[in-house]
Every structure is written in C-alpha cells, then in structure tokens.
Design a protein around this motif. Structure first.
Motif, PDB file in Angstrom:
ATOM      1  N   THR A  85      32.583 -55.945  52.989  1.00 39.70           N
ATOM      2  CA  THR A  85      32.247 -56.906  53.820  1.00 39.70           C
ATOM      3  C   THR A  85      32.942 -58.018  52.849  1.00 39.70           C
ATOM      4  OG1 THR A  85      30.591 -56.183  54.892  1.00 39.70           O
ATOM      5  CG2 THR A  85      30.982 -58.390  54.490  1.00 39.70           C
ATOM      6  N   ALA A  86      33.718 -58.893  53.418  1.00 38.65           N
ATOM      7  CA  ALA A  86      33.955 -60.095  51.999  1.00 38.65           C
ATOM      8  C   ALA A  86      34.307 -61.774  53.117  1.00 38.65           C
ATOM      9  CB  ALA A  86      35.320 -59.564  51.508  1.00 38.65           C
ATOM     10  N   THR A  87      34.132 -62.524  52.735  1.00 44.22           N
ATOM     11  CA  THR A  87      34.851 -63.979  52.943  1.00 44.22           C
ATOM     12  C   THR A  87      35.824 -64.804  52.564  1.00 44.22           C
ATOM     13  OG1 THR A  87      33.513 -64.763  51.473  1.00 44.22           O
ATOM     14  CG2 THR A  87      32.358 -64.466  53.007  1.00 44.22           C
ATOM     15  N   GLU A  88      36.462 -64.793  53.582  1.00 40.77           N
ATOM     16  CA  GLU A  88      37.761 -65.565  53.181  1.00 40.77           C
ATOM     17  C   GLU A  88      38.157 -66.820  52.133  1.00 40.77           C
ATOM     18  OE1 GLU A  88      41.152 -66.601  56.070  1.00 40.77           O
ATOM     19  OE2 GLU A  88      40.116 -68.258  55.614  1.00 40.77           O
ATOM     20  N   ASP A  89      38.597 -66.171  50.682  1.00 38.81           N
ATOM     21  CA  ASP A  89      38.878 -66.970  49.536  1.00 38.81           C
ATOM     22  C   ASP A  89      39.698 -68.437  49.751  1.00 38.81           C
ATOM     23  OD1 ASP A  89      41.513 -66.242  49.419  1.00 38.81           O
ATOM     24  OD2 ASP A  89      40.671 -64.908  47.869  1.00 38.81           O
ATOM     25  N   LEU A 108      37.338 -45.731  55.662  1.00 34.53           N
ATOM     26  CA  LEU A 108      37.451 -47.880  55.376  1.00 34.53           C
ATOM     27  C   LEU A 108      37.010 -48.355  56.715  1.00 34.53           C
ATOM     28  CD1 LEU A 108      36.575 -49.628  52.663  1.00 34.53           C
ATOM     29  CD2 LEU A 108      38.714 -49.390  52.100  1.00 34.53           C
ATOM     30  N   LEU A 109      35.926 -49.173  56.345  1.00 36.06           N
ATOM     31  CA  LEU A 109      36.268 -50.021  57.349  1.00 36.06           C
ATOM     32  C   LEU A 109      35.438 -51.700  56.329  1.00 36.06           C
ATOM     33  CD1 LEU A 109      35.365 -50.997  60.096  1.00 36.06           C
ATOM     34  CD2 LEU A 109      32.857 -50.466  59.677  1.00 36.06           C
ATOM     35  N   CYS A 110      36.977 -51.929  56.890  1.00 36.88           N
ATOM     36  CA  CYS A 110      36.266 -53.429  56.018  1.00 36.88           C
ATOM     37  C   CYS A 110      36.176 -54.754  57.475  1.00 36.88           C
ATOM     38  CB  CYS A 110      37.843 -53.757  54.684  1.00 36.88           C
ATOM     39  SG  CYS A 110      37.548 -53.011  54.009  1.00 36.88           S
ATOM     40  N   VAL A 111      34.727 -55.683  56.843  1.00 37.52           N
ATOM     41  CA  VAL A 111      34.554 -56.325  57.334  1.00 37.52           C
ATOM     42  C   VAL A 111      35.703 -58.370  56.857  1.00 37.52           C
ATOM     43  CG1 VAL A 111      33.747 -57.538  58.661  1.00 37.52           C
ATOM     44  CG2 VAL A 111      33.134 -55.528  59.517  1.00 37.52           C
ATOM     45  N   GLY A 112      35.972 -58.734  57.508  1.00 41.12           N
ATOM     46  CA  GLY A 112      36.592 -59.867  56.487  1.00 41.12           C
ATOM     47  C   GLY A 112      36.387 -61.139  57.426  1.00 41.12           C
TER      48      GLY A 112
END
Length: 177
Positions: A85-89, A108-112
């Motif tokens: 999981t990442a936040t928008e930079d 791989l599962l990525c949540v932005g």
C-alpha cells in the motif's frame, strides 16, 4: 537564550504535506505512520474482499494473531499475495516499497491511495519477475533483497478500485492457467 523548541518549529515550517491532501477524502492516511499505512491497506482489502464475497485470510502466528513475518501477506481465494500500500506522492506517483522476489507468494497486489480515489494493480509473481509489472529498482545500492515499484494512476495496468472484482478474477485466472 537557547530555544530548541523554537528552532524545531522554524525548521518544520519549511516542510509541509502537499496541499492536495488538505481536506481530501483520504487526508487522514497522511497522519499515520508508514507501517500503519500497510495495516490500513490490509484491513481495506480484507473488508473489500468480504463485501465482494471473496474468501480472504492472513497468515497467523502461533498465538492466532496476524503474523507480520510471513512469506506472503494475504490469501485470496486460496492464492497467496504480497500486498503493498502506498499514498500518492507530490509528483503523482505511488512508490510500492519492499517487494521481495525471494518470498513465497503467487501474486502481487498494490493499493495506491490518492487524495480522492483509490487505485490498484495486480500481477502474478512471474509477471513481476519478468518485468511485466514494471521496472523494479533495488531499495539499497547494490542490493537485491528488496525492490521498489513506481506506478502512476494513469499507467495502463493501474485501475480505479471500482474495477477490483473483475481485475482480481483476471489475475486469479492467470494464476490458474
């Protein structure tokens, strides 16, 4: 007279979060630690899978609590995933950190999380390993244990969360192929 609190306040005044997060729907995520951002992502995907009637579980330690040390992060419909999981930079990108090839997971599962919308991408481990998910960059100079995947919301393999069910079924199908 020396005023350390004043010095720190002056230094802090030169730094601030991007204005795009002020009064945004998901502003609160910028107020928690990076470790907890990952926890938010896990809880979010767990509840989303529940709403969509996908079977979902997490690895458990010896005392029946979620394990933080496991070869995989989440199991969906019997398939294991690394979940990031990442936040928008400030440049409009998501930096999905600490992707590891050596771990035993299948996808791989990525949540932005952006200020007003949730994005995601999902790939098989083979797609990650062969560069189909994008260019993974080592997290440490000369290292090969942990990688970063940078994605932008408009990349062709990043989707709004409203497409989660269809895209998850697609990657599950590729894993079964």
């Amino acid at each position: 007279m020396l005023d350390p609190h004043g010095i720190l306040a002056r230094v802090l005044s030169r730094y601030k979060d991007a204005d795009k997060w002020v009064d945004a729907s998901f502003e609160q995520i910028k107020r928690i630690s990076n470790t907890k951002v990952g926890d938010v992502g896990q809880d979010f995907i767990e509840e989303l899978c529940g709403e969509l009637k996908f079977d979902c579980s997490f690895p458990e330690g010896s005392k029946g609590k979620r394990s933080r040390q496991s070869p995989w992060d989440i199991r969906i419909e019997g398939r294991t995933f690394e979940l990031k999981t990442a936040t928008e930079d400030v440049s409009g990108s998501f930096q999905f950190n600490h992707i590891r090839y050596q771990r035993q997971y299948e996808g791989l599962l990525c949540v932005g999380i952006a200020p007003e919308i949730i994005h995601f991408g999902t790939w098989t481990k083979a797609e990650v390993a062969t560069g189909m998910a994008g260019n993974l960059v080592s997290m440490e100079k000369g290292g090969s244990a942990s990688f970063k995947l940078t994605k932008r919301p408009h990349d062709p393999d990043i989707y709004p969360i409203t497409q989660f069910e269809d895209r998850l079924l697609d990657v599950l199908g590729r894993l079964d192929a």
